[in-house]
Motif scaffolding. Structure first.
Motif, PDB file in Angstrom:
ATOM      1  N   LEU A 118       0.196  -0.733  -1.246  1.00 16.30           N
ATOM      2  CA  LEU A 118       0.736   0.554  -0.830  1.00 16.30           C
ATOM      3  C   LEU A 118       2.137   0.781  -1.398  1.00 16.30           C
ATOM      4  CD1 LEU A 118      -0.459   0.587   2.885  1.00 16.30           C
ATOM      5  CD2 LEU A 118      -1.264   2.080   1.044  1.00 16.30           C
ATOM      6  N   GLU A 121       1.957   1.810  -4.912  1.00 12.98           N
ATOM      7  CA  GLU A 121       1.493   3.207  -4.993  1.00 12.98           C
ATOM      8  C   GLU A 121       2.549   4.184  -4.484  1.00 12.98           C
ATOM      9  OE1 GLU A 121      -2.107   3.145  -2.701  1.00 12.98           O
ATOM     10  OE2 GLU A 121      -3.201   1.994  -4.217  1.00 12.98           O
ATOM     11  N   LYS A 123       3.764   4.435  -1.531  1.00 11.00           N
ATOM     12  CA  LYS A 123       3.443   4.901  -0.184  1.00 11.00           C
ATOM     13  C   LYS A 123       4.290   4.129   0.823  1.00 11.00           C
ATOM     14  CE  LYS A 123      -1.164   6.434  -1.378  1.00 11.00           C
ATOM     15  NZ  LYS A 123      -2.591   6.273  -1.190  1.00 11.00           N
ATOM     16  N   ARG A 134      -2.604   5.831   5.841  1.00 10.79           N
ATOM     17  CA  ARG A 134      -3.157   7.145   5.531  1.00 10.79           C
ATOM     18  C   ARG A 134      -3.049   8.121   6.695  1.00 10.79           C
ATOM     19  NH1 ARG A 134      -9.311   7.960   3.380  1.00 10.79           N
ATOM     20  NH2 ARG A 134      -9.197  10.202   3.101  1.00 10.79           N
ATOM     21  N   GLN A 141       7.704  15.029   4.678  1.00 18.04           N
ATOM     22  CA  GLN A 141       7.821  14.913   3.239  1.00 18.04           C
ATOM     23  C   GLN A 141       9.110  15.564   2.739  1.00 18.04           C
ATOM     24  OE1 GLN A 141       4.704  16.730   0.854  1.00 18.04           O
ATOM     25  NE2 GLN A 141       4.994  15.192  -0.741  1.00 18.04           N
ATOM     26  N   TRP A 148       7.317  10.574   1.385  1.00 14.55           N
ATOM     27  CA  TRP A 148       7.126  10.764   2.814  1.00 14.55           C
ATOM     28  C   TRP A 148       8.085   9.822   3.531  1.00 14.55           C
ATOM     29  CZ3 TRP A 148       4.153  14.346   5.270  1.00 14.55           C
ATOM     30  CH2 TRP A 148       3.289  15.091   4.460  1.00 14.55           C
TER      31      TRP A 148
END
Length: 157
Positions: A118, A121, A123, A134, A141, A148
């Motif tokens: 993650l 990526e 995230k 998720r 954001q 985020w």
């Protein structure tokens, strides 16, 4: 163990009994008395996995417990010798989710594999550097960078 001398506090290798000034050691052991009794100098230290010394292949020393490991003996093995903070498998903790018993770690031992994926990526919250799932609630954001962010990290929650 440790002792005092005219030249200052010294640490004795539990194997060869050589003495070292705390200030002459690479690691800051002076503030970790729980390690003194069983401490070994680099010449006597053994890899915790293969039990061989570091004369042919040097040992990476854990910044937390001072245990030594050949980087090829780690799971997963490290490709490069760690020049910054190194934590052994006994002391490692995922910097995102906090787990200590993941079956696999990223190559730098900074994250467990799921959090590392993650993180790669992008995230993760750029403020606290914790990855998010998720369906995680409480995220906002940023309109500029599109990252985020946890609302609590941005003082919104």
């Amino acid at each position: 163990g440790a002792s005092s001398s005219v030249d200052g506090a010294m640490l004795h290798c539990s194997s060869c009994r050589k003495r070292f000034h705390f200030g002459c050691l690479d690691k800051s052991l002076e503030t970790q008395p729980h390690l003194w009794e069983k401490w070994r100098c680099i010449d006597c230290k053994l890899c915790q996995t293969c039990h061989q010394d570091g004369t042919k292949v040097r040992l990476a020393l854990c910044d937390v417990c001072d245990r030594g490991y050949h980087i090829s003996c780690l799971t997963p093995p490290l490709k490069n010798f760690p020049f910054r903070a190194f934590k052994c498998p006994e002391c490692v903790r995922c910097s995102s989710c906090g787990t200590t018993d993941a079956p696999a770690w990223t190559r730098d031992y900074e994250h467990c594999v799921p959090c590392g994926k993650l993180f790669k990526e992008r995230k993760y919250c750029p403020i606290c550097l914790v990855v998010y799932g998720r369906f995680e609630a409480g995220m906002v954001q940023c309109d500029k960078c599109n990252f985020w962010v946890h609302g609590r990290c941005d003082a919104l929650g």
